[in-house]
Design a protein around this motif. Structure first.
Motif, short mmCIF file in Angstrom:
data_model
loop_
_atom_site.label_atom_id
_atom_site.label_comp_id
_atom_site.label_asym_id
_atom_site.label_seq_id
_atom_site.Cartn_x
_atom_site.Cartn_y
_atom_site.Cartn_z
N CYS A 52 2.37 27.15 -10.67
CA CYS A 52 1.82 26.38 -11.79
C CYS A 52 0.35 26.09 -11.51
O CYS A 52 -0.15 26.33 -10.41
CB CYS A 52 2.61 25.11 -12.06
N ILE A 78 1.97 31.17 -16.87
CA ILE A 78 2.05 30.19 -15.78
C ILE A 78 2.03 28.79 -16.39
O ILE A 78 1.12 28.47 -17.17
CB ILE A 78 0.86 30.35 -14.80
N PRO A 79 3.00 27.95 -16.07
CA PRO A 79 3.00 26.59 -16.60
C PRO A 79 1.74 25.84 -16.16
O PRO A 79 1.32 25.93 -15.01
CB PRO A 79 4.25 25.96 -16.00
N ALA A 120 6.46 21.32 -14.40
CA ALA A 120 5.86 22.66 -14.45
C ALA A 120 6.56 23.60 -13.47
O ALA A 120 6.83 24.76 -13.81
CB ALA A 120 4.37 22.58 -14.15
N SER A 124 8.55 27.00 -14.20
CA SER A 124 8.19 28.23 -13.51
C SER A 124 9.43 28.89 -12.92
O SER A 124 9.60 30.10 -13.02
CB SER A 124 7.17 27.93 -12.41
#
Length: 132
Positions: A52, A78-79, A120, A124
């Protein structure tokens, strides 16, 4: 805990924010990589291994939103957790519409950031299914 700790990329033009954020995240066992601007992160090899990203909204060159848009366009969802010294409803609404995990106003409590990064990282992990 098995395997290497997740890598959290920190992208902020303010070195003191980068360092403080990195220290906080490392204190709970996560690995970090820091970048002074979005372009540096986008060019880095850490981009592929980052679980993340914690990024500032306003930076010289590409903004946190610009970076998010480029990652999505490249297929790298990608978070992202955005942080900003200028929180307002329009920024939060844009972040929500873009699928940003969290949008925190500076200064934020360490617990708030840790909560957002945990969210996050969970997002992910759901994106990466184990290979058979």
């Amino acid at each position: 805990m098995s395997g290497a700790p997740p890598l959290v990329a920190i992208v902020d033009d303010d070195a003191s924010i980068r360092d403080a954020t990195s220290n906080l995240l490392q204190s709970v066992g996560w690995s970090t990589a820091t970048f002074g601007d979005a372009a540096s992160f986008l060019r880095s090899t850490d981009r592929r291994s980052a679980a993340c990203v914690v990024a500032d909204v306003r930076m010289p060159g590409l903004t946190g939103f610009d970076m998010h848009d480029q990652l999505v366009a490249a297929g790298d969802g990608i978070p992202i957790v955005l942080i900003t010294a200028y929180p307002d409803e329009s920024v939060r609404a844009r972040a929500s519409e873009a699928g940003i995990v969290c949008c925190l106003g500076k200064p934020f409590a360490p617990e708030e950031l840790l909560h957002c990064v945990r969210q996050a990282l969970a997002k992910s992990r759901r994106r990466h299914t184990p290979e058979a």
